[in-house]
Each structure stands twice: as structure tokens, then as C-alpha cells.
Design a protein around this motif. Structure first.
Motif, PDB file in Angstrom:
ATOM      1  N   HIS A  78       0.833  -1.206   0.000  1.00  0.00           N
ATOM      2  CA  HIS A  78       0.000   0.000   0.000  1.00  0.00           C
ATOM      3  C   HIS A  78       0.870   1.260   0.000  1.00  0.00           C
ATOM      4  CE1 HIS A  78      -3.832  -2.083   0.627  1.00  0.00           C
ATOM      5  NE2 HIS A  78      -3.197  -2.876   1.472  1.00  0.00           N
ATOM      6  N   MET A  79       1.965   1.220   0.722  1.00  0.00           N
ATOM      7  CA  MET A  79       2.858   2.379   0.734  1.00  0.00           C
ATOM      8  C   MET A  79       3.471   2.618  -0.634  1.00  0.00           C
ATOM      9  SD  MET A  79       4.729   1.764   4.413  1.00  0.00           S
ATOM     10  CE  MET A  79       5.780   3.180   4.159  1.00  0.00           C
ATOM     11  N   VAL A  80       3.839   1.530  -1.313  1.00  0.00           N
ATOM     12  CA  VAL A  80       4.396   1.673  -2.656  1.00  0.00           C
ATOM     13  C   VAL A  80       3.360   2.239  -3.604  1.00  0.00           C
ATOM     14  CG1 VAL A  80       5.321   0.401  -4.632  1.00  0.00           C
ATOM     15  CG2 VAL A  80       6.094  -0.148  -2.323  1.00  0.00           C
ATOM     16  N   LEU A  81       2.104   1.777  -3.491  1.00  0.00           N
ATOM     17  CA  LEU A  81       1.038   2.280  -4.351  1.00  0.00           C
ATOM     18  C   LEU A  81       0.793   3.765  -4.112  1.00  0.00           C
ATOM     19  CD1 LEU A  81      -1.184   1.708  -6.407  1.00  0.00           C
ATOM     20  CD2 LEU A  81      -2.675   1.044  -4.516  1.00  0.00           C
ATOM     21  N   VAL A  82       0.771   4.174  -2.855  1.00  0.00           N
ATOM     22  CA  VAL A  82       0.579   5.591  -2.539  1.00  0.00           C
ATOM     23  C   VAL A  82       1.736   6.424  -3.068  1.00  0.00           C
ATOM     24  CG1 VAL A  82       0.411   7.251  -0.646  1.00  0.00           C
ATOM     25  CG2 VAL A  82      -0.872   5.114  -0.534  1.00  0.00           C
ATOM     26  N   ALA A  83       2.959   5.905  -2.928  1.00  0.00           N
ATOM     27  CA  ALA A  83       4.125   6.637  -3.433  1.00  0.00           C
ATOM     28  C   ALA A  83       4.072   6.794  -4.950  1.00  0.00           C
ATOM     29  CB  ALA A  83       5.406   5.923  -3.012  1.00  0.00           C
ATOM     30  N   LEU A  84       3.620   5.748  -5.657  1.00  0.00           N
ATOM     31  CA  LEU A  84       3.508   5.843  -7.116  1.00  0.00           C
ATOM     32  C   LEU A  84       2.437   6.842  -7.529  1.00  0.00           C
ATOM     33  CD1 LEU A  84       3.841   2.072  -8.139  1.00  0.00           C
ATOM     34  CD2 LEU A  84       5.548   3.879  -8.400  1.00  0.00           C
ATOM     35  N   ILE A  85       1.331   6.873  -6.785  1.00  0.00           N
ATOM     36  CA  ILE A  85       0.274   7.840  -7.100  1.00  0.00           C
ATOM     37  C   ILE A  85       0.769   9.266  -6.894  1.00  0.00           C
ATOM     38  CG2 ILE A  85      -2.001   8.669  -6.392  1.00  0.00           C
ATOM     39  CD1 ILE A  85      -2.752   5.792  -5.748  1.00  0.00           C
ATOM     40  N   VAL A  86       1.491   9.482  -5.797  1.00  0.00           N
ATOM     41  CA  VAL A  86       2.037  10.820  -5.539  1.00  0.00           C
ATOM     42  C   VAL A  86       3.039  11.207  -6.619  1.00  0.00           C
ATOM     43  CG1 VAL A  86       3.412  12.188  -3.922  1.00  0.00           C
ATOM     44  CG2 VAL A  86       1.626  10.670  -3.059  1.00  0.00           C
ATOM     45  N   LEU A  87       3.890  10.259  -7.020  1.00  0.00           N
ATOM     46  CA  LEU A  87       4.872  10.540  -8.066  1.00  0.00           C
ATOM     47  C   LEU A  87       4.192  10.862  -9.395  1.00  0.00           C
ATOM     48  CD1 LEU A  87       7.848  10.629  -8.941  1.00  0.00           C
ATOM     49  CD2 LEU A  87       7.712   8.174  -9.398  1.00  0.00           C
ATOM     50  N   ALA A  88       3.145  10.122  -9.728  1.00  0.00           N
ATOM     51  CA  ALA A  88       2.404  10.405 -10.967  1.00  0.00           C
ATOM     52  C   ALA A  88       1.757  11.781 -10.918  1.00  0.00           C
ATOM     53  CB  ALA A  88       1.351   9.320 -11.194  1.00  0.00           C
ATOM     54  N   ALA A  89       1.217  12.143  -9.747  1.00  0.00           N
ATOM     55  CA  ALA A  89       0.603  13.465  -9.606  1.00  0.00           C
ATOM     56  C   ALA A  89       1.633  14.579  -9.775  1.00  0.00           C
ATOM     57  CB  ALA A  89      -0.089  13.573  -8.249  1.00  0.00           C
ATOM     58  N   VAL A  90       2.825  14.382  -9.215  1.00  0.00           N
ATOM     59  CA  VAL A  90       3.886  15.387  -9.340  1.00  0.00           C
ATOM     60  C   VAL A  90       4.320  15.530 -10.798  1.00  0.00           C
ATOM     61  CG1 VAL A  90       6.264  15.928  -8.704  1.00  0.00           C
ATOM     62  CG2 VAL A  90       4.667  15.112  -6.964  1.00  0.00           C
ATOM     63  N   MET A  91       4.405  14.402 -11.510  1.00  0.00           N
ATOM     64  CA  MET A  91       4.826  14.448 -12.907  1.00  0.00           C
ATOM     65  C   MET A  91       3.756  15.065 -13.805  1.00  0.00           C
ATOM     66  SD  MET A  91       6.725  10.744 -13.271  1.00  0.00           S
ATOM     67  CE  MET A  91       7.160  11.056 -14.985  1.00  0.00           C
ATOM     68  N   LEU A  92       2.489  14.878 -13.462  1.00  0.00           N
ATOM     69  CA  LEU A  92       1.411  15.423 -14.289  1.00  0.00           C
ATOM     70  C   LEU A  92       1.088  16.875 -13.964  1.00  0.00           C
ATOM     71  CD1 LEU A  92      -1.107  12.426 -14.371  1.00  0.00           C
ATOM     72  CD2 LEU A  92       0.363  13.226 -16.228  1.00  0.00           C
ATOM     73  N   LEU A  93       1.567  17.368 -12.838  1.00  0.00           N
ATOM     74  CA  LEU A  93       1.234  18.728 -12.421  1.00  0.00           C
ATOM     75  C   LEU A  93       1.664  19.789 -13.438  1.00  0.00           C
ATOM     76  CD1 LEU A  93       0.024  20.558 -10.267  1.00  0.00           C
ATOM     77  CD2 LEU A  93       2.251  20.566  -9.110  1.00  0.00           C
ATOM     78  N   PRO A  94       2.893  19.763 -13.975  1.00  0.00           N
ATOM     79  CA  PRO A  94       3.253  20.787 -14.986  1.00  0.00           C
ATOM     80  C   PRO A  94       2.362  20.743 -16.219  1.00  0.00           C
ATOM     81  CG  PRO A  94       5.213  19.677 -14.153  1.00  0.00           C
ATOM     82  CD  PRO A  94       4.048  18.909 -13.643  1.00  0.00           C
ATOM     83  N   PHE A  95       1.992  19.534 -16.653  1.00  0.00           N
ATOM     84  CA  PHE A  95       1.120  19.419 -17.827  1.00  0.00           C
ATOM     85  C   PHE A  95      -0.256  20.017 -17.534  1.00  0.00           C
ATOM     86  CE2 PHE A  95      -1.968  17.017 -20.389  1.00  0.00           C
ATOM     87  CZ  PHE A  95      -1.506  17.331 -21.650  1.00  0.00           C
ATOM     88  N   VAL A  96      -0.770  19.778 -16.328  1.00  0.00           N
ATOM     89  CA  VAL A  96      -2.077  20.337 -15.949  1.00  0.00           C
ATOM     90  C   VAL A  96      -2.020  21.858 -15.913  1.00  0.00           C
ATOM     91  CG1 VAL A  96      -3.794  20.447 -14.105  1.00  0.00           C
ATOM     92  CG2 VAL A  96      -2.747  18.265 -14.694  1.00  0.00           C
ATOM     93  N   ILE A  97      -0.924  22.407 -15.394  1.00  0.00           N
ATOM     94  CA  ILE A  97      -0.784  23.868 -15.342  1.00  0.00           C
ATOM     95  C   ILE A  97      -0.734  24.462 -16.746  1.00  0.00           C
ATOM     96  CG2 ILE A  97       0.751  25.731 -14.621  1.00  0.00           C
ATOM     97  CD1 ILE A  97       1.534  24.046 -12.221  1.00  0.00           C
ATOM     98  N   VAL A  98      -0.035  23.782 -17.656  1.00  0.00           N
ATOM     99  CA  VAL A  98       0.017  24.262 -19.044  1.00  0.00           C
ATOM    100  C   VAL A  98      -1.367  24.256 -19.669  1.00  0.00           C
ATOM    101  CG1 VAL A  98       0.871  23.688 -21.349  1.00  0.00           C
ATOM    102  CG2 VAL A  98       2.433  23.650 -19.412  1.00  0.00           C
ATOM    103  N   VAL A  99      -2.129  23.202 -19.426  1.00  0.00           N
ATOM    104  CA  VAL A  99      -3.493  23.131 -19.970  1.00  0.00           C
ATOM    105  C   VAL A  99      -4.356  24.250 -19.385  1.00  0.00           C
ATOM    106  CG1 VAL A  99      -5.573  21.722 -20.106  1.00  0.00           C
ATOM    107  CG2 VAL A  99      -3.338  20.662 -20.414  1.00  0.00           C
ATOM    108  N   PHE A 100      -4.246  24.480 -18.081  1.00  0.00           N
ATOM    109  CA  PHE A 100      -5.007  25.563 -17.446  1.00  0.00           C
ATOM    110  C   PHE A 100      -4.706  26.905 -18.097  1.00  0.00           C
ATOM    111  CE2 PHE A 100      -5.778  23.476 -13.020  1.00  0.00           C
ATOM    112  CZ  PHE A 100      -6.691  22.632 -13.610  1.00  0.00           C
ATOM    113  N   ASN A 101      -3.421  27.206 -18.256  1.00  0.00           N
ATOM    114  CA  ASN A 101      -3.036  28.519 -18.780  1.00  0.00           C
ATOM    115  C   ASN A 101      -3.343  28.663 -20.270  1.00  0.00           C
ATOM    116  OD1 ASN A 101      -2.042  29.345 -16.274  1.00  0.00           O
ATOM    117  ND2 ASN A 101      -0.050  28.412 -16.669  1.00  0.00           N
ATOM    118  N   ALA A 102      -3.346  27.558 -20.998  1.00  0.00           N
ATOM    119  CA  ALA A 102      -3.669  27.628 -22.424  1.00  0.00           C
ATOM    120  C   ALA A 102      -5.138  27.948 -22.653  1.00  0.00           C
ATOM    121  CB  ALA A 102      -3.301  26.318 -23.113  1.00  0.00           C
ATOM    122  N   LEU A 103      -5.975  27.670 -21.671  1.00  0.00           N
ATOM    123  CA  LEU A 103      -7.419  27.895 -21.806  1.00  0.00           C
ATOM    124  C   LEU A 103      -7.880  29.174 -21.126  1.00  0.00           C
ATOM    125  CD1 LEU A 103      -8.676  24.235 -21.201  1.00  0.00           C
ATOM    126  CD2 LEU A 103      -8.239  25.371 -23.376  1.00  0.00           C
TER     127      LEU A 103
END
Length: 291
Positions: free
Chosen positions: A25-50
Motif C-alpha cells: 500500500h505504501m508503494v502504491l501511494v508513493a507511485l500515485i504521488v509521483l504520478a501526480a507530481v509528474m502530471l502537475l506541470p502538464f495540468v498547469i500548461v493546460v489551465f493557462n492555455a485555456l
């Protein structure tokens, strides 16, 4: 005995669920957090483009958009003629990927299966070629393309990157073909198969997962290249997406929303390409570990 057996009820099987270890469970939570951190810049770019420029100035870069403002995407598309740039990148990256894979297969067949003389030294040279910075190759390649009359053409970039990418592909495939089962090759030769038939009917089908991975990597690597296309493609009609983005940001002033729109349009094609060929990458990377 038979009556007793007939009267005795059959006990249903009870499936017991395995309890997961807390560490999983700890590994799964860590992977989810890592995925969220990696997707955060892409989400910000999408926000600002709109966003509208006024909304960006009032709410900042991290606030979600209040609506879907697509004028920034449209303005950037028309300003740089993004459709032509996109077509150029697809043609160059696709041609390089196919040619580099073909060259890698032919070279690796000679080195891994043919066992030509000086095989080790050739592999060392290919490995050293992969470590050379592109800055050291720009002027010789520029002078050579001028002499051949192919400067400022897509063909010049295709030839350069096909050779550069095939150096890595040859080094990788040589180790794969060096461990290819010899009895299979000998059986094919005893059946009268020529060298070309052995290559295209036996080796290529067996190594298809590895070749698919190389094809995807070569396409993405070539798509993201900037320096050599910047030097070789000076006309506006031949430029790629990465060159158009870099030149536009360097020469003209754009607002933050249009800059985000340009970044979004630049990354979307590679993201879509990666999602389409995700299964190909997974199968290719796991094919060598499963017998």
C-alpha cells in the motif's frame, strides 16, 4: 456407502482473500504521488492555455480557468502555420524511425550473426559515436550538406538523424542478435534459405518486439531534436515543431496564455503517439524477460 455419499451435502469452496502487505500500500501511494507530481506541470500548461490574458493576470498561473478560451490556440496555430510544421515533423520523424531501424537491423545482422572481423572495435566506435555532442557534429555536417546541395531540405535532416539513431540501434541489436539461437539459423540454412531469407523471415519476426521499441524511441527522439533542425532548416516551410517554438519565443513577444498554448500544441502529438504505442512498448520491454 453410495447412499451416504449421495445424502452428504457438497461444501462450497470458500475463496480466501490474501491480505496485502502494508508495504505494498505504501508503494502504491508513493507511485500515485509521483504520478501526480509528474502530471502537475502538464495540468498547469493546460489551465493557462485555456485562459484569457486578463484572467491569467488576475488569478495567476495556478488557478483553473473559468471557461474554455481557445483563441490563444487558434492565434498561435495561424501565426506559425502550425499545420505545416506538424506535417514536417511527422515526415521527418517517421522517415528517420523507419530508416534507422532498417539500418540497425542490417548492421546488427552483419555484426551479431555474420561475426565480421573487427566486430568489437566497430561496436566500440558506435558506442563512442553515441557519446559525441551534437555541437561537435554541426559544422562538418553543415559543410557536407552544402557540398551535396541538400542544405535547407528535409532530406538532409532525415539522413543525419537516421545515421545517428542507427548507431545506437546497431549497438543494441548486435548484443541481441549475438545471443540468437544458432540451431535455428543452421536449420534454416540446411533447408536452403539464403542470408536474406534468414534475415527477413526468421530474425526480423523473432526480434519484432525490440524493433517496435526502437521505432517508437527513434520517432520521439527525432521529434524532440532542436539544434540540428535549427541549423539545417532555415526556411519557414521546412521547419519542425520544436524549431518553430524556439524561434517564435526568441523573436516575438507573446503573452503567457499563447506561450502555454504553444507548449500544449507542441507536446500533444508526442503524447498521443506514446499513448497509441504504449502496448507496443510494454510488449517489447517485457518480451526478453518472458520465455
Amino acid at each position: 456407502m453410495s447412499a451416504t455419499a449421495a445424502q452428504s451435502p457438497i461444501k462450497p469452496r470458500v475463496r480466501t482473500r490474501r491480505r496485502r502487505d502494508p508495504s505494498s500500500h505504501m508503494v502504491l501511494v508513493a507511485l500515485i504521488v509521483l504520478a501526480a507530481v509528474m502530471l502537475l506541470p502538464f495540468v498547469i500548461v493546460v489551465f493557462n492555455a485555456l485562459k484569457t490574458p486578463q484572467e491569467y493576470g488576475a488569478n495567476g498561473a495556478l488557478a483553473p480557468p473559468e471557461g474554455f478560451y481557445l483563441q490563444g490556440l487558434k492565434d498561435f496555430w495561424e501565426r506559425v502555420d502550425f499545420g505545416r510544421k506538424l506535417l514536417n515533423s511527422i515526415i521527418i520523424s517517421g522517415s528517420v524511425a523507419v530508416l534507422a531501424v532498417i539500418l540497425s537491423v542490417l548492421n546488427a545482422y552483419a555484426l551479431g550473426i555474420g561475426r565480421i572481423k573487427g566486430r568489437l572495435w566497430i561496436l566500440v566506435l558506435l558506442l563512442m559515436a553515441n557519446t559525441l555532442p551534437q555541437e561537435a557534429l554541426v559544422y562538418p555536417l553543415y559543410y557536407l550538406s552544402k557540398q551535396l546541395g541538400i542544405y535547407d531540405t528535409r532530406l538532409s535532416v532525415i539522413i543525419v538523424f537516421a545515421v545517428i539513431q542507427s548507431a545506437f540501434g546497431t549497438y543494441l541489436l548486435s548484443s541481441v542478435l549475438g545471443a540468437f539461437p544458432r540451431p535455428l539459423l543452421e536449420a534454416a540454412r540446411m533447408d536452403g534459405a539464403s542470408k536474406w531469407q534468414v534475415l527477413w523471415r526468421i530474425i526480423v519476426p523473432v526480434t519484432r518486439p525490440t524493433l517496435s521499441v526502437l521505432l517508437v524511441f527513434f520517432f520521439i527522439w527525432t521529434w524532440n531534436e532542436f539544434l540540428i533542425p535549427l541549423v539545417f532548416l532555415i526556411s519557414n516551410d521546412n521547419q519542425t515543431v520544436s524549431v518553430a517554438l524556439g524561434v517564435l519565443h526568441g523573436q516575438r513577444l507573446m503573452d503567457a496564455t499563447m506561450s502555454s498554448a504553444s507548449a500544449l500544441l507542441g507536446i500533444l502529438p508526442t503524447l498521443i503517439f506514446f499513448l497509441i504505442f504504449q502496448r507496443t512498448l510494454t510488449r517489447g520491454l517485457t518480451a526478453g524477460s518472458i520465455k
